[in-house]
Design a protein around this motif. Structure first.
Motif, short mmCIF file in Angstrom:
data_model
loop_
_atom_site.label_atom_id
_atom_site.label_comp_id
_atom_site.label_asym_id
_atom_site.label_seq_id
_atom_site.Cartn_x
_atom_site.Cartn_y
_atom_site.Cartn_z
N SER A 145 -4.46 -15.15 -1.25
CA SER A 145 -3.79 -14.11 -2.13
C SER A 145 -3.92 -13.06 -2.28
N HIS A 146 -3.27 -11.64 -2.67
CA HIS A 146 -3.91 -10.60 -3.69
C HIS A 146 -3.21 -10.07 -4.42
N PHE A 147 -2.79 -11.31 -5.41
CA PHE A 147 -2.50 -11.43 -7.21
C PHE A 147 -3.04 -12.67 -7.30
N LEU A 148 -4.65 -11.77 -8.90
CA LEU A 148 -4.94 -12.27 -9.08
C LEU A 148 -5.12 -12.26 -10.62
N THR A 149 -5.42 -13.35 -11.10
CA THR A 149 -5.58 -13.63 -12.64
C THR A 149 -6.97 -13.83 -13.54
N LEU A 150 -7.60 -13.15 -13.75
CA LEU A 150 -8.70 -13.63 -14.87
C LEU A 150 -8.31 -14.48 -16.46
N PRO A 151 -9.60 -14.74 -16.27
CA PRO A 151 -9.19 -15.46 -17.41
C PRO A 151 -8.92 -15.12 -19.04
N CYS A 152 -9.69 -13.29 -18.65
CA CYS A 152 -9.84 -12.46 -19.76
C CYS A 152 -8.16 -11.63 -20.02
N GLY A 153 -7.41 -11.97 -20.11
CA GLY A 153 -5.72 -11.87 -19.82
C GLY A 153 -5.87 -10.74 -18.99
N VAL A 154 -5.98 -10.33 -17.18
CA VAL A 154 -6.00 -9.53 -17.06
C VAL A 154 -5.70 -9.39 -15.93
N ASP A 155 -4.23 -8.99 -14.55
CA ASP A 155 -3.59 -9.20 -13.87
C ASP A 155 -4.82 -8.25 -12.45
N LEU A 156 -4.67 -8.56 -11.19
CA LEU A 156 -5.15 -7.47 -11.11
C LEU A 156 -4.11 -7.60 -8.87
N ILE A 157 -4.34 -6.54 -9.04
CA ILE A 157 -3.58 -6.71 -7.88
C ILE A 157 -4.51 -5.65 -6.52
N LEU A 158 -4.71 -6.50 -5.76
CA LEU A 158 -5.92 -5.54 -4.04
C LEU A 158 -4.94 -5.20 -3.68
N GLY A 159 -4.78 -3.61 -3.28
CA GLY A 159 -3.91 -3.35 -2.52
C GLY A 159 -5.46 -3.73 -0.81
N LEU A 160 -4.66 -3.64 0.19
CA LEU A 160 -5.64 -3.61 1.66
C LEU A 160 -5.56 -1.72 1.52
N ASN A 161 -4.18 -0.95 0.62
CA ASN A 161 -4.94 0.39 1.35
C ASN A 161 -6.06 1.09 0.28
N GLY A 162 -5.97 0.39 -0.45
CA GLY A 162 -7.79 0.80 -1.74
C GLY A 162 -7.02 1.27 -2.49
N TYR A 163 -5.89 0.81 -2.80
CA TYR A 163 -5.39 1.16 -3.93
C TYR A 163 -5.44 -0.38 -4.92
N ILE A 164 -6.10 0.05 -6.31
CA ILE A 164 -6.29 -1.86 -7.15
C ILE A 164 -5.58 -1.30 -8.43
N TRP A 165 -4.47 -2.62 -8.40
CA TRP A 165 -3.81 -2.22 -9.59
C TRP A 165 -4.53 -3.20 -10.84
N VAL A 166 -4.67 -2.77 -12.11
CA VAL A 166 -5.22 -3.58 -12.92
C VAL A 166 -4.67 -3.38 -14.54
N SER A 167 -4.17 -4.57 -14.67
CA SER A 167 -2.93 -4.81 -15.75
C SER A 167 -2.74 -6.24 -17.18
N LYS A 168 -2.11 -5.78 -17.78
CA LYS A 168 -1.75 -6.92 -18.54
C LYS A 168 -0.99 -8.24 -17.64
N HIS A 169 -2.13 -9.12 -18.45
CA HIS A 169 -0.89 -10.40 -17.58
C HIS A 169 0.56 -10.80 -18.11
N VAL A 170 0.71 -10.98 -17.08
CA VAL A 170 2.42 -11.47 -17.22
C VAL A 170 2.90 -12.80 -16.98
N LYS A 171 3.51 -14.09 -17.86
CA LYS A 171 3.14 -14.93 -17.63
C LYS A 171 4.12 -15.10 -16.68
N GLU A 172 4.43 -16.30 -16.11
CA GLU A 172 5.17 -17.35 -14.93
C GLU A 172 6.86 -17.16 -15.44
N ASN A 173 7.19 -17.58 -17.11
CA ASN A 173 7.92 -17.85 -16.83
C ASN A 173 8.58 -16.51 -17.76
N GLU A 174 8.06 -15.43 -17.94
CA GLU A 174 8.48 -14.05 -18.07
C GLU A 174 9.34 -13.65 -17.40
#
Length: 316
Positions: A203-232
């Motif tokens: 899975s290229h959607f990661l969630t770190l314990p610090c409340g940060v979501d990561l999207i590891l794009g295979l094209n070399g672009y990585i998105w670091v963002s605020k964590h969004v809960k699944e129920n949202e």
């Protein structure tokens, strides 16, 4: 007249071992040993003009050429060998897409019934109007009114995460965002790294314990963002189009901003040392910085970055 030639009287195993190889083959045997070591030790970096092996023993692949019966690297990168084929995978190169890849891109142009997307490839990708989620959440034919509202979904400069669906005849990749886990990106920061450093994960959607979501794009672009809960995130049917395609960021507290900045700098430190990015490695690097009670500014110092990389790569 027939002449007979006798063999030497004394012939030992040691003398056989010393003379069984022709002198011309000694270099080839040394090259074989080098590649055996390379296979056990992992990828090896090379630079342009460096001689890799004999052209008589191996076949040249991408990133190499033959000069004076030797296979020579033409680009800087990692040496890869498959049987007798030797190639060099360039460190700095454009992304080579495959169907099913997760990519992060930026809208560059809005055209009739399609968007052009910069996905760090050799040419812009294409996102068709028929390949996105439209208000209502049901699969339906796209109407003329949908085409007139295209800029309400994506406009120039918007970031999005999508999946490679297919390829056109000219080689351009076709993307789709038919799932709510894909679509417009907000509340974060983009980091660009060499595509060679992003490994294929479960899975290229990661969630770190610090409340940060990561999207590891295979094209070399990585998105670091605020964590969004699944129920949202609402279900597929009747999703809120205004929220999904909104250009307004949510309120982000100072601690989350600091965590995003910390993770961003960790990624930059790892890529500057040419360390491949995986979910376990990123989590270990983050925990290491927390354990050492470091601040985001500490990651800007060369010595601290070297210590971080040395620590997390010691066990590999």
């Amino acid at each position: 007249m027939i002449a007979f030639t006798s063999f030497p009287a004394q012939f030992t195993q040691s003398s056989y071992d010393q003379t069984r190889h022709h002198p011309d083959t000694e270099d080839d045997l040394m090259e074989l040993d080098v590649f055996e070591d390379f296979a056990t030790q992992g990828p090896k970096l090379t630079c342009p003009g460096e001689s890799l092996t004999s052209a008589q023993a191996y076949m040249r692949g991408h990133g190499t050429y033959v000069d004076n019966e030797e296979v020579v690297a033409s680009v800087a990168g990692t040496i890869e060998r498959v049987n007798k084929l030797v190639t060099v995978r360039a460190i700095r190169s454009r992304y080579n897409p495959e169907v099913g890849d997760l990519v992060v891109g930026r809208i560059t142009e809005v055209q009739p019934r399609r968007w052009k997307v910069d996905a760090n490839s050799r040419q812009d990708a294409v996102l068709m109007l028929s390949s996105v989620n439209l208000p209502g959440g049901v699969q339906r034919r796209k109407l003329e009114s949908d085409e007139l509202q295209m800029r309400g979904f994506f406009e120039e400069g918007d970031l999005l995460v999508a999946e490679v669906q297919a390829f056109f005849s000219d080689g351009a990749m076709s993307l789709h965002t038919r799932s709510l886990k894909y679509g417009k990106l907000r509340n974060g920061q983009l980091v660009a790294v060499p595509p060679i450093l992003v490994r294929r994960l479960k899975s290229h959607f990661l969630t770190l314990p610090c409340g940060v979501d990561l999207i590891l794009g295979l094209n070399g672009y990585i998105w670091v963002s605020k964590h969004v809960k699944e129920n949202e995130q609402e279900g597929e049917e009747g999703f809120d189009a205004e929220a999904v395609y909104s250009n307004v960021n949510d309120d982000i507290d100072d601690s989350t901003r600091s965590a995003i900045s910390r993770v961003t700098h960790i990624i930059r430190v790892l890529t500057s040392h040419f360390v491949p990015l995986t979910d376990s490695l990123l989590l270990e690097a983050y925990e290491w910085t927390v354990e050492h009670e470091s601040s985001t500014k500490d990651l800007l110092h060369q010595d601290f970055g070297d210590a971080l990389v040395a620590s997390i790569t010691a066990g590999q």
